[in-house]
Design an enzyme around this catalytic site. Structure first.
Site, mmCIF file in Angstrom:
data_model
loop_
_atom_site.group_PDB
_atom_site.id
_atom_site.type_symbol
_atom_site.label_atom_id
_atom_site.label_comp_id
_atom_site.label_asym_id
_atom_site.label_seq_id
_atom_site.Cartn_x
_atom_site.Cartn_y
_atom_site.Cartn_z
ATOM 1 C CE1 TYR A 109 53.481 42.706 -27.934
ATOM 2 C CE2 TYR A 109 52.470 44.115 -26.699
ATOM 3 C CZ TYR A 109 52.368 43.098 -27.579
ATOM 4 O OH TYR A 109 51.204 42.749 -27.998
ATOM 5 C CD GLU A 197 51.768 41.058 -31.107
ATOM 6 O OE1 GLU A 197 51.088 40.549 -29.876
ATOM 7 O OE2 GLU A 197 52.211 40.391 -31.959
#
Lengths: 389, 290
Positions: A109, A197
């Site tokens: 991530y 993101e």
């Protein structure tokens, strides 16, 4: 303002943030063409909506042939995709992204947003790629590495090294990762992003980092200097009433209750919703008419509130400051002439010239206008009115 | 006494001759604020509202001795105006403008801090020391002089709170609207000790809202450092997650920044937290009668 994955990836590519190759498609034919153009023998068909969790909802499918691309696109285009972020009503899928398949060796991530406490951006990375970052933060916070980046010095090698070592990357991959992270920082700063993101960020079999997904949001206050980004706005992804309200300078958010609210100021608007709940009712909306509260904005406010069929009563709560209450009272009377208001309206005007305002409303003698003495009195009266009492 | 500003404060207005600047500056002058001049690049040498206009903040400071600036310039020029004020030696900039980009404020605040200039706002009603000095857009008549300090993220809710305090027979020392943007100048943590040190302030009202963690920081600070009674209200108890409620900073993101967590933290710190915004005045009366 948020944009779609395919749009975010276009921006990424401009800055040299590597992504798999892909094409957006608005029809099955376009999807098939896109797959042929991309070539290869494996593709991913991805629903383009402004919400996460698309895979679990059936909006992301792997295709091993052109026929499968066609079949999946047929199923996904036009479907109402429900994910944990869309709410139970889901979102209509109007376009898909056809992307070449990637050889995923590991998933991470990587995200960036404003750290409000530090008053500078923070870049966050985690080995838990594919998982919701909020969940990782709550359950295994030690798996998230964060680094604040002071914009006056910009992205430095040590910022990247902290993240890379934190992810446990082998020495030979550190350089590639830092290049990736630096490019992402530039994307964020140059475009006045509010949030980026990449979940997951993948490492491929041949040691490359690729943004497999991309989510981006922007600072609305900065859109004026980014016309290219403003052009990416997809109004079909936004609540139509909220969009309409914005055009008239009103700030509106729809909620689930039956007591409509029209208030001046954001804080007082939230407080009004809170007191309605406190008095046993449920607010139907947030609506800030701003400082002016003139007849036109009030009339538009009534119209917007009444577009919601659940609304059984409306609470107009205006604290008159420099805009005197008597003027606001006249504005409300004007507004009721401009638009039909067929539910009880409780009006609380306080502040400068409140007494004169009450007099004006009383003398107008309009059946469905109920005057209130104070914030608490108004809240009680409107909750009772909504219940038909 | 009061905090930050009083009847002797010398104030200039950046964006003096614009529509907003003109209207509110004249209201401030009527209130008694010492507006000593203004800045509008290109209009230096003119007179406006009976005060001199300067091309630069530096000239304005040199010729008037101003220490405070009230900023009304359009959003895209806020950062420039703040940095110019900081460079010219202004001690406090009150930024009224709504809609400044976050990135701009990030740089502007860093520079202001480096230069030792305090800032209030942006996107705020300003600061008022009751019956002495109003630097902002609030209706002055709502703020009667008294013994309660007020710190608030919201404009109209500040007026509401002051109105309730006055109705209960008390008044305000200084009220500061800190603004509801993601990056703001002075916040609870910096203002609370000023009120603690102000002999006239006997109680403090703080009004917060969803988003960010300034109220949580305030709670921790109050616990250790504030002996005066504090009353708090947090707006947005019924706000949904992930939705921006009017103010750029009023958003519950990733499940944090809720009203509930702020109320709990403040309560734990010994603050009198009211659930209903209609009870702010009553709570002030209660803590002051103890």
């Amino acid at each position: 303002m948020n944009i779609h994955e395919y749009q975010a990836k276009q921006i990424f590519q401009k800055y040299g943030v590597p992504t798999p190759r892909g094409r957006v498609a608005f029809s099955v034919n376009e999807a098939v063409e896109a797959a042929k153009e991309l070539g290869g023998n494996i593709w991913v068909v991805k629903a383009q909506i402004h919400a996460g969790g698309r895979g679990l909802g059936g909006g992301v499918k792997l295709a091993k042939s052109i026929e499968e691309v066609e079949e999946h696109t047929k199923n996904i285009l036009g479907m109402t995709l429900v994910t944990h972020q869309t709410g139970p009503e889901g979102k209509l899928v109007q376009k898909v992204y056809i992307e070449e398949g990637a050889d995923i060796k590991s998933e991470f991530y990587l995200g960036m947003l404003l750290d409000r406490a530090a008053e500078m951006p923070v870049m966050m990375a985690s080995t838990e790629g594919g998982m919701e970052i909020e969940k990782v933060a709550a359950e295994t916070p030690e798996k998230i590495v964060k680094v604040n980046i002071d914009p006056t010095i910009g992205f430095q090698g040590y910022h990247g090294r902290k993240l890379a070592f934190g992810l446990g990357l082998p020495k030979e991959e550190i350089g590639t990762f830092i290049k990736f992270a630096k490019a992402l920082y530039d994307v964020y700063m140059d475009n006045d992003a509010e949030m980026i993101e990449i979940n997951p960020l993948i490492k491929t079999g041949d040691g490359k980092f690729l943004a497999l997904d991309a989510k981006m949001g922007f600072d609305d206050n900065a859109l004026g200097r980014h016309p290219d980004i403003e052009d990416m706005r997809d109004l079909s992804e936004e609540e139509p009433t909220e969009v309409e309200a914005k055009r008239y300078g009103l700030s509106y958010v729809k909620l689930d209750g039956n007591v409509g609210c029209m208030v001046n100021g954001a804080g007082l608007s939230m407080a009004t919703m809170d007191i309605i709940k406190h008095e046993g009712g449920e607010p139907a909306n947030f609506l800030d008419v701003g400082g002016g509260a003139n007849p036109e904005t009030v009339a538009k406010g009534f119209e917007i509130i009444l577009e919601d069929p659940n609304v059984k009563a409306i609470f107009v709560n205006i604290f008159g400051g420099i805009v005197r209450c008597d003027r606001v009272a006249n504005g409300i009377l004007e507004a009721t002439k401009m638009t039909e208001v067929n539910v009880p309206v409780v009006v609380r005007l306080d502040g400068t010239n409140a007494l004169e305002a009450a007099e004006i409303l009383r003398n107008a003698n309009i059946e469905n206008i109920i005057t209130a003495e104070s914030l608490a009195d108004g809240a009680k009266k409107v909750v009772a009115a909504a219940k038909g009492e | 006494m009061s905090i930050l500003v009083n009847k002797d404060s010398k104030v200039i207005v950046q964006g003096f001759t614009g529509k907003e600047g003109t209207f509110h500056a004249s209201q401030c002058i009527d209130y008694g604020t010492q507006i000593v001049g203004g800045v509008t690049p290109g209009k230096g040498g003119q007179e406006h509202l009976g005060k001199p206009v300067f091309n630069t903040v530096e000239e304005a400071v040199n010729s008037t001795g101003a220490t405070v600036s009230m900023i009304f310039v359009p959003p895209a020029f806020v950062a420039d105006a703040v940095m110019e004020a900081a460079d010219a030696g202004i001690e406090l900039a009150v930024i009224i403008t709504e809609g400044a980009p976050v990135k701009d404020m990030m740089y502007a605040k860093m520079y202001a801090t480096k230069k030792g200039m305090k800032t209030i706002g942006p996107n705020c009603p300003g600061i008022i020391t009751a019956e002495e000095c109003k630097i902002g857009i609030m209706p002055g008549n709502i703020f009667k002089k008294g013994n309660v300090g007020l710190i608030s993220k919201s404009g109209t809710l500040t007026y509401e709170a002051s109105h309730q305090v006055v109705q209960e027979g008390f008044g305000i020392t200084t009220a500061v609207g800190i603004g509801g943007d993601p990056i703001i100048g002075l916040s609870y943590k910096q203002l609370l000790p000023m009120f603690e040190a102000d002999p006239e302030t006997e109680a403090i009202v703080m009004i917060g809202e969803i988003g960010g963690d300034l109220e949580i920081q305030a709670a921790e600070f109050i616990k250790e450092n504030i002996s005066k009674p504090v009353v708090a209200f947090i707006a947005g108890q019924t706000a949904p997650k992930g939705k921006r409620m009017g103010h750029a900073g009023a958003i519950i993101s990733g499940g944090s920044g809720t009203a509930a967590e702020k109320m709990e933290a403040l309560e734990k710190a010994g603050v009198k937290v009211v659930v209903s915004p209609a009870d702010i005045g009553k709570a002030v009366k209660e803590v002051l009668s103890k």
